[in-house]
Design a protein around this motif. Structure first.
Motif, PDB file in Angstrom:
ATOM      1  N   THR A   1       0.815  -1.087   0.073  1.00  0.00           N
ATOM      2  CA  THR A   1      -0.094   0.120   0.005  1.00  0.00           C
ATOM      3  C   THR A   1       0.738   1.239  -0.032  1.00  0.00           C
ATOM      4  N   ALA A   2       1.774   1.448   0.851  1.00  0.00           N
ATOM      5  CA  ALA A   2       2.977   2.310   0.995  1.00  0.00           C
ATOM      6  C   ALA A   2       3.507   2.755  -0.221  1.00  0.00           C
ATOM      7  N   GLU A   3       4.070   1.690  -0.832  1.00  0.00           N
ATOM      8  CA  GLU A   3       5.034   1.716  -2.042  1.00  0.00           C
ATOM      9  C   GLU A   3       4.129   2.200  -3.286  1.00  0.00           C
ATOM     10  N   GLN A   4       2.936   1.780  -3.195  1.00  0.00           N
ATOM     11  CA  GLN A   4       1.996   2.241  -4.511  1.00  0.00           C
ATOM     12  C   GLN A   4       1.501   3.681  -4.278  1.00  0.00           C
ATOM     13  N   LYS A   5       1.357   3.970  -3.339  1.00  0.00           N
ATOM     14  CA  LYS A   5       0.912   5.425  -2.966  1.00  0.00           C
ATOM     15  C   LYS A   5       2.025   6.402  -3.049  1.00  0.00           C
ATOM     16  N   TYR A   6       3.272   6.059  -2.454  1.00  0.00           N
ATOM     17  CA  TYR A   6       4.433   6.929  -2.489  1.00  0.00           C
ATOM     18  C   TYR A   6       5.598   6.478  -3.539  1.00  0.00           C
ATOM     19  N   ARG A   7       5.300   5.826  -4.707  1.00  0.00           N
ATOM     20  CA  ARG A   7       5.827   5.707  -5.634  1.00  0.00           C
ATOM     21  C   ARG A   7       7.349   5.184  -5.310  1.00  0.00           C
ATOM     22  N   GLY A   8       7.256   3.956  -4.524  1.00  0.00           N
ATOM     23  CA  GLY A   8       8.279   2.976  -4.459  1.00  0.00           C
ATOM     24  C   GLY A   8       8.645   2.354  -5.589  1.00  0.00           C
ATOM     25  N   ILE A   9      10.025   2.007  -5.824  1.00  0.00           N
ATOM     26  CA  ILE A   9      10.360   1.287  -6.923  1.00  0.00           C
ATOM     27  C   ILE A   9       9.943  -0.154  -6.603  1.00  0.00           C
ATOM     28  N   GLY A  10       9.829  -0.586  -5.438  1.00  0.00           N
ATOM     29  CA  GLY A  10       8.998  -1.913  -5.179  1.00  0.00           C
ATOM     30  C   GLY A  10       9.837  -3.227  -5.405  1.00  0.00           C
ATOM     31  N   ASP A  11      11.092  -3.349  -5.360  1.00  0.00           N
ATOM     32  CA  ASP A  11      11.840  -4.337  -5.237  1.00  0.00           C
ATOM     33  C   ASP A  11      12.825  -4.532  -4.152  1.00  0.00           C
ATOM     34  N   LYS A  12      13.530  -5.632  -4.069  1.00  0.00           N
ATOM     35  CA  LYS A  12      14.423  -5.855  -3.149  1.00  0.00           C
ATOM     36  C   LYS A  12      15.757  -4.733  -3.250  1.00  0.00           C
ATOM     37  N   GLN A  13      16.074  -4.922  -4.517  1.00  0.00           N
ATOM     38  CA  GLN A  13      17.147  -4.141  -4.838  1.00  0.00           C
ATOM     39  C   GLN A  13      17.172  -2.522  -4.512  1.00  0.00           C
ATOM     40  N   HIS A  14      15.837  -2.163  -4.132  1.00  0.00           N
ATOM     41  CA  HIS A  14      15.685  -0.433  -3.723  1.00  0.00           C
ATOM     42  C   HIS A  14      14.803  -0.625  -2.476  1.00  0.00           C
ATOM     43  N   ARG A  15      14.977  -1.574  -1.543  1.00  0.00           N
ATOM     44  CA  ARG A  15      14.325  -1.300  -0.294  1.00  0.00           C
ATOM     45  C   ARG A  15      15.116  -1.945   0.723  1.00  0.00           C
ATOM     46  N   ALA A  16      15.038  -1.031   1.792  1.00  0.00           N
ATOM     47  CA  ALA A  16      16.234  -1.157   2.950  1.00  0.00           C
ATOM     48  C   ALA A  16      15.126  -1.291   4.273  1.00  0.00           C
ATOM     49  N   VAL A  17      15.639  -1.978   5.276  1.00  0.00           N
ATOM     50  CA  VAL A  17      14.960  -1.652   6.561  1.00  0.00           C
ATOM     51  C   VAL A  17      15.895  -1.428   7.837  1.00  0.00           C
ATOM     52  N   MET A  18      15.674  -0.809   8.645  1.00  0.00           N
ATOM     53  CA  MET A  18      16.630  -0.353   9.774  1.00  0.00           C
ATOM     54  C   MET A  18      15.686   0.226  11.011  1.00  0.00           C
ATOM     55  N   GLY A  19      16.504   0.352  12.215  1.00  0.00           N
ATOM     56  CA  GLY A  19      15.471   0.631  13.533  1.00  0.00           C
ATOM     57  C   GLY A  19      16.525   0.662  14.506  1.00  0.00           C
ATOM     58  N   LEU A  20      15.751   1.038  15.793  1.00  0.00           N
ATOM     59  CA  LEU A  20      16.507   1.015  16.997  1.00  0.00           C
ATOM     60  C   LEU A  20      15.739   0.210  18.056  1.00  0.00           C
ATOM     61  N   SER A  21      16.593  -0.523  18.856  1.00  0.00           N
ATOM     62  CA  SER A  21      16.156  -1.171  19.994  1.00  0.00           C
ATOM     63  C   SER A  21      15.172  -2.366  19.363  1.00  0.00           C
ATOM     64  N   MET A  22      13.791  -2.233  19.650  1.00  0.00           N
ATOM     65  CA  MET A  22      12.757  -3.150  19.359  1.00  0.00           C
ATOM     66  C   MET A  22      12.627  -3.239  17.809  1.00  0.00           C
ATOM     67  N   GLY A  23      12.752  -1.964  17.246  1.00  0.00           N
ATOM     68  CA  GLY A  23      12.780  -1.856  15.844  1.00  0.00           C
ATOM     69  C   GLY A  23      13.981  -2.250  15.160  1.00  0.00           C
TER      70      GLY A  23
END
Length: 283
Positions: A129-151
């Motif tokens: 939903t978020a990537e369609q709405k905000y024009r994400g490229i939408g594949d592994k090569q252009h997606r990252a995840v990061m966070g602190l503590s529990m995140g």
């Protein structure tokens, strides 16, 4: 004096000209039967372009909400600066809430738990939903995840179980392991009980102990950084995960800096995390 004032004015105009924008949005989850709010960082020039962009998922910690990275982490100023300097490519950053609207009674956490299948929501509803709405490229090569503590622990767990989704993981002071949840005085299962159970059942350390060679090969397709302060109580588990990954032939960066479990440390971490994600897009 006039020349100095003019240069100052020009520098301020330049800073504002390249400033991104933060919006608050929400999604009603059929999985959770709840509305989940999230913040979105959109880089300068987003509105005037139709181009799709890489996406970073930036996760908050146990006692915070989707607003924390903006209000406490100075993420907008840090991201603006990094994009301006060329250290980070322009990115869309999604900062979702890990809990529901009732912060006292709704479970809080990034994993599936009794009555709160957040991980299913994250991958089956939020990402598309978020990537369609905000024009994400939408594949592994252009997606990252990061966070602190529990995140941070959530970021590691997501990349362990969904290595085909993310190109990189940057875990800051990650909560990677936990004992069993402890019921309340009268045996009630509190919000904290479910959160601890979620971390316990999705232990990043236990995952490495049981991973077969096929799983390890998939983990090698993700770029990893584990980052924890030298006086942080979670340093031991972070180092233990790094050792297990290293022994399994999974390349990972391990960073230990002077610091504790606080926002001063995580703001500095974000300055490293976004360029790290940027360098690993489209590899």
């Amino acid at each position: 004096m006039k020349k100095t004032m003019l240069l100052l004015a020009l520098s301020l105009c330049t800073a504002f000209a390249h400033a991104g924008n933060i919006l608050t949005d929400s999604i009603y989850s059929q999985v959770l039967r709840a509305t989940v709010r999230y913040n979105v960082y959109l880089p300068s020039g987003y509105e005037k372009s139709s181009n799709k962009m890489p996406v970073v998922y930036l996760l908050h910690g146990l006692t915070d909400t989707y607003t924390a990275w903006d209000q406490k982490g100075c993420m907008k100023d840090i991201t603006d600066e990094l994009i301006e300097s060329g250290e980070t490519v322009p990115v869309v950053i999604i900062m979702p809430n890990a809990g529901g609207p009732d912060v006292n009674n709704t479970p809080n956490g990034y994993f599936n738990m009794e009555g709160w299948a957040y991980e299913d929501f994250f991958f089956n509803e939020l990402i598309p939903t978020a990537e369609q709405k905000y024009r994400g490229i939408g594949d592994k090569q252009h997606r990252a995840v990061m966070g602190l503590s529990m995140g941070g622990g959530g970021s590691v767990g997501y990349c362990q179980r969904h290595p085909d989704i993310f190109s990189s993981c940057y875990a800051m002071s990650p909560w990677l392991n936990s004992g069993n949840g402890r019921p309340g005085p009268n045996g009630e299962k509190t919000r904290m009980f479910y959160t601890m159970e979620g971390v316990h059942k999705h232990s990043a350390l236990a995952f490495m102990d049981s991973a077969d060679e096929t799983a390890k090969q998939q983990l090698r397709t993700v770029a990893w950084t584990l980052d924890c302060g030298d006086d942080d109580g979670l340093l031991g588990d972070t180092f233990e995960l790094y050792k297990k990954m290293r022994l399994s032939g999974i390349k990972a960066e391990f960073r230990v800096r002077n610091g504790v479990h606080n926002w001063e440390y995580w703001r500095a971490s974000l300055r490293q995390a976004l360029p790290f994600a940027s360098r690993n897009f489209a590899k």
